[in-house]
Design an enzyme around this catalytic site. Structure first.
Site, short mmCIF file in Angstrom:
data_model
loop_
_atom_site.label_atom_id
_atom_site.label_comp_id
_atom_site.label_asym_id
_atom_site.label_seq_id
_atom_site.Cartn_x
_atom_site.Cartn_y
_atom_site.Cartn_z
N LYS A 32 -10.28 -4.64 0.41
CA LYS A 32 -9.65 -4.38 -0.89
C LYS A 32 -8.20 -4.83 -0.95
O LYS A 32 -7.75 -5.33 -1.97
CB LYS A 32 -9.76 -2.90 -1.26
CG LYS A 32 -8.84 -1.97 -0.49
CD LYS A 32 -8.90 -0.56 -1.02
CE LYS A 32 -7.97 0.34 -0.22
NZ LYS A 32 -6.56 -0.02 -0.37
N THR A 33 -7.45 -4.65 0.14
CA THR A 33 -6.03 -5.05 0.14
C THR A 33 -5.91 -6.56 -0.05
O THR A 33 -5.04 -7.04 -0.79
CB THR A 33 -5.35 -4.63 1.46
OG1 THR A 33 -5.51 -3.22 1.65
CG2 THR A 33 -3.87 -4.96 1.43
N ASP A 223 -3.37 0.97 -6.54
CA ASP A 223 -4.17 1.03 -5.31
C ASP A 223 -4.60 2.47 -5.04
O ASP A 223 -3.93 3.41 -5.47
CB ASP A 223 -3.34 0.48 -4.16
CG ASP A 223 -4.16 0.22 -2.91
OD1 ASP A 223 -5.40 0.16 -3.01
OD2 ASP A 223 -3.56 0.06 -1.82
N GLU A 224 -5.69 2.65 -4.32
CA GLU A 224 -6.21 3.99 -3.97
C GLU A 224 -6.28 4.87 -5.22
O GLU A 224 -5.84 6.02 -5.21
CB GLU A 224 -5.31 4.65 -2.91
CG GLU A 224 -5.17 3.84 -1.62
CD GLU A 224 -6.41 3.84 -0.75
OE1 GLU A 224 -7.45 4.38 -1.19
OE2 GLU A 224 -6.37 3.28 0.35
N GLN A 254 -14.15 7.96 -1.16
CA GLN A 254 -13.04 8.27 -0.26
C GLN A 254 -11.97 9.12 -0.94
O GLN A 254 -10.81 9.12 -0.52
CB GLN A 254 -12.42 6.96 0.27
CG GLN A 254 -13.40 6.14 1.09
CD GLN A 254 -12.75 4.92 1.73
OE1 GLN A 254 -11.87 5.04 2.58
NE2 GLN A 254 -13.18 3.75 1.31
N ARG A 607 -14.11 4.97 9.79
CA ARG A 607 -12.94 4.49 10.55
C ARG A 607 -13.41 3.72 11.78
O ARG A 607 -12.62 2.99 12.37
CB ARG A 607 -12.06 5.66 11.03
CG ARG A 607 -11.43 6.55 9.97
CD ARG A 607 -10.76 5.78 8.87
NE ARG A 607 -11.68 5.59 7.73
CZ ARG A 607 -11.52 4.68 6.81
NH1 ARG A 607 -10.51 3.84 6.85
NH2 ARG A 607 -12.39 4.57 5.81
#
Length: 744
Positions: A32-33, A223-224, A254, A607
């Site tokens: 995504k980044t 973002d997020e 998330q 993770r």
């Protein structure tokens, strides 16, 4: 650089999307980044002015990474984007427009410690019992109100809030909130929540200001997005209302910060507010193996409230997820430490490839002790941060008061530091004089004789003269020169230097490190404003995630799952998988809470890159009592085909060395180092007792295959054997950890 090359189809669709609202649902490990960065670069390459772009993140680290990546694609124009955390970007707007809401542009930003200190003062002045009005609870209640845009006045006028407070035996909480806000304003200060609350007030009460920023920013990125609260979302929605070019990136699976005010409905209902939204789903996971991705999917599928997506990966199948059962929390720590030690010995792993994730910070003790016994270095995320250390806060308070003499919390911290004969009694008299004469504390301190008399005034006059000289210096000198002068002239450096204890030396070095940080800030060409005020603003907006030092040392990472969000490790241990611990007993009162805990478990699973191990204890000490534990319901929610239970046989050799031997019938080396040929263990493979091992014996290892013992070394506490394997050649193994079956 052709940034479109190498993107998969959904990523390319998100990057090249034209005008209008866009929601990118980005599954874990889906890049995504990269997509967010390239989309901004694509707009700039199409001619969009970078000054017209606002990009909001949750950490300065994320904003810096975005800028860094952008610079590689579009050059230094990337520095012209308004990119930063919600708090940093909105504080920038507030400093420009401060006068409109009754502040000066030099307002202080109170951190949590400052806020708690002020609340303690208010509780004392109101004669309220701090055992009933617990400071943490009061601050949490005030913070929650602000995040929901409930002002102190609205809070006091709400029958619902009054009823809740009375039921909680804190009926005066509304008055505490009101007094707290009045004192913040008098101190020309805002806490973190005020930066959002006051931006909403600014845009609500000053339509001209709102219109100014609506016209300034044609494109917005968040973002997020799943972590935004009501206050954050309303601001972004207002700014984006005119041009409608808002791009939000997030993953509802998330969303794990409801306790901080995050509202998952923001992402679930985004289309309702922006009906023309284009939705792009990034579903390919580039991080984890198939077993890990499939296990995570099987867990999150149990949540009813979610945006549907199908996360998948083209990575290899990988190892099955291991489950370790321990008899106690201490043994759980030992088993995990042994497992890490074993992985390092067998596969030449580095410490920094491992992470131990837990639900609460208190769980770290058993793992810290076990790792120390194995001489395995580790780093604990979540300790006392650099900027929260006393000596650092002392100097920062001096610097804050140099810039803003209305800052009461800074004043109270430094007035008698180092000791200058101004005790608590004198400070109390200053406070009373200020209240009785409707003055600020500084107005009394700057001219004390009319209020305190000649006897008390001398040391106070010396202090005020010192602060005036500091302020004069700050006007003509940069941040470093001012800070170095303050540290020396205040007497702080001298006092620390004279303390020759180990602790005193460490404190002195910490202050020097702060001065180094200020010098680095001043020398940084990307810092257009070198003033002390600008540096203090940057420091006050550091988040806990930013403040962790980027430790390059080879260490195992210990941290809570909440802290691990956004990170990845080759081998992850999720520990304490027990009912009432994970899921937390505090999160079982509603379906929404339970679903958030499940999302937290999903975050923990994802993770892991190559290997994932889960563990639980049958007994655990909690609140001073030994309790029997039940395995977490989440363990049953993982499809059994992706897991294997580790069969444990324990041998307690000595108090010095307790080893744990696992049956590794199906064990494979992690994918990154799997050899070209692997050994298939015998169907009757069982690890033998190696205490009877002698030179010449034929043995079988589950990975290396068949071999012959060529020598045994008894010179060290841990007995070693050299074994010549048929396929892998000679290897030296620790017998306390080697899984060997002896073939007579």
């Amino acid at each position: 650089m052709n940034y479109l090359e190498g993107l998969n189809e959904p990523q390319r669709e998100a990057v090249t999307h034209g005008e209008g609202p866009l929601m990118i649902i980005a599954g874990a490990g889906s890049g995504k980044t990269r997509v967010l960065t390239y989309r901004i670069a694509h707009l700039m390459n199409r001619g969009v002015d970078p000054f017209r772009i606002m990009a909001l993140t949750f950490t300065n680290k994320a904003a810096d990474e975005m800028r860094s990546r952008l610079e590689k694609v579009v050059g230094t124009d990337a520095r012209n984007i308004w990119a930063g955390t919600f708090h940093s970007v909105f504080s920038r707007i507030l400093r420009i427009e401060a006068q409109k809401i009754g502040f000066t542009s030099q307002f202080s930003i109170y951190d949590t410690d400052d806020a708690k200190s002020l609340i303690r003062t208010i509780l004392k002045e109101m004669s309220l019992d701090d055992k009933v009005y617990r400071v943490n609870n009061v601050l949490y209640r005030i913070s929650s109100a602000k995040n929901n845009l409930i002002s102190a006045e609205a809070y006091m006028n709400s029958a619902e809030y009054r009823a809740d407070d009375e039921a909680s035996r804190v009926p005066e909480l509304g008055k505490v909130y009101k007094t707290y806000q009045e004192r913040l304003r008098r101190a020309n200060a805002m806490d973190f929540d005020d930066l959002l609350f006051n931006t909403n007030v600014l845009f609500r009460d000053h339509v001209d200001v709102l219109n100014k920023y609506q016209q300034k920013f044609h494109y917005m990125f968040v973002d997020e997005f799943q972590d935004t609260n009501i206050s954050q979302y309303l601001i972004t929605k207002k700014i984006a209302a005119v041009h409608q070019n808002i791009c939000v990136v997030g993953d509802d699976a998330q969303s794990i910060y409801a306790f901080r005010g995050a509202n998952i409905q923001n992402i679930l209902n985004f289309q309702r507010d922006f009906p023309d939204t284009r939705i792009v789903k990034l579903e390919q996971n580039y991080r984890s193996t198939q077993n890990i991705v499939n296990a995570a999917n099987s867990v999150i599928a149990k949540n009813k409230s979610q945006l549907q997506k199908n996360v998948w990966t083209a990575n290899e199948e990988g190892n099955k997820i291991e489950l370790i059962k321990a008899s106690s929390d201490n043994e759980e720590g030992s088993l995990i430490a042994n497992s890490i030690f074993e992985e390092k010995m067998l596969y030449q792993r580095h410490n920094d490839e491992f992470a131990i994730l837990y639900r609460t910070n208190a769980q770290s003790r058993a793992f810290e002790e076990a790792l120390r016994k194995k001489n395995i270095k580790y780093r604990l995320i979540g300790g006392v941060s650099f900027y929260q250390r006393k000596e650092i806060k002392d100097l920062i308070s001096y610097l804050r008061f140099t810039i803003n003499q209305s800052d009461e919390e800074a004043f109270k911290r430094i007035i008698n530091l180092p000791k200058r004969g101004i005790g608590d009694t004198t400070v109390a008299k200053i406070v009373v004089a200020a209240m009785e004469n409707n003055l600020t504390l500084w107005e009394v301190v700057a001219n004390p004789k009319p209020y305190l008399g000649d006897r008390l005034s001398a040391p106070i006059e010396n202090f005020s003269a010192l602060i005036k000289s500091f302020h004069a210096t700050s006007v003509i000198k940069d941040a470093y020169e001012t800070a170095a002068h303050v540290a020396k002239a205040s007497g702080l450096l001298k006092e620390l230097h004279e303390d020759k204890t180990v602790e005193g030396l460490a404190r002195y070095e910490n202050v020097q490190e702060l001065l180094n940080a200020i010098k680095e800030y001043v020398d940084n060409p990307e810092s257009p404003d070198k003033s002390l005020s600008s540096f203090l603003q940057s420091v006050s907006l550091l988040t806990s995630a930013d403040d962790e030092k980027d430790d390059k040392a080879d260490r195992v990472t210990l941290m809570t799952i909440h802290s691990a969000k956004g990170l990845e490790f080759k081998h992850v241990f999720i520990v304490g998988m027990e009912e009432d611990l994970f899921p937390s007993q505090m999160m079982l009162s509603s379906m929404a809470d339970l679903e958030e805990e499940r999302r937290l478990f999903y975050v923990a699973i994802t993770r892991a890159e190559h290997k994932l191990t889960l563990s639980y204890a049958e007994t655990r000490y909690r609140f001073g009592r030994l309790q029997t534990c039940e395995p977490s319901r989440f363990l049953k929610e993982i499809d059994a085909s992706y897991m294997r239970m580790t069969q444990n046989t324990r041998t307690f050799e000595t108090e010095r060395n307790t080893s744990f031997v696992k049956n590794l019938t199906t064990r494979k080396a992690p994918p990154v180092t799997t050899p070209a040929t692997t050994h298939a263990p015998s169907t009757n493979f069982i690890a033998s007792d190696t205490s009877t091992l002698t030179v010449g014996m034929k043995v079988e290892h589950p990975k290396f295959g068949f071999g012959v013992v060529t020598s045994i070394d008894f010179s060290t506490p841990d007995k070693k054997a050299k074994i010549k394997f048929e396929k892998d050649g000679e290897k030296t193994l620790l017998l306390s950890f080697a899984k060997l079956m002896i073939h007579e």
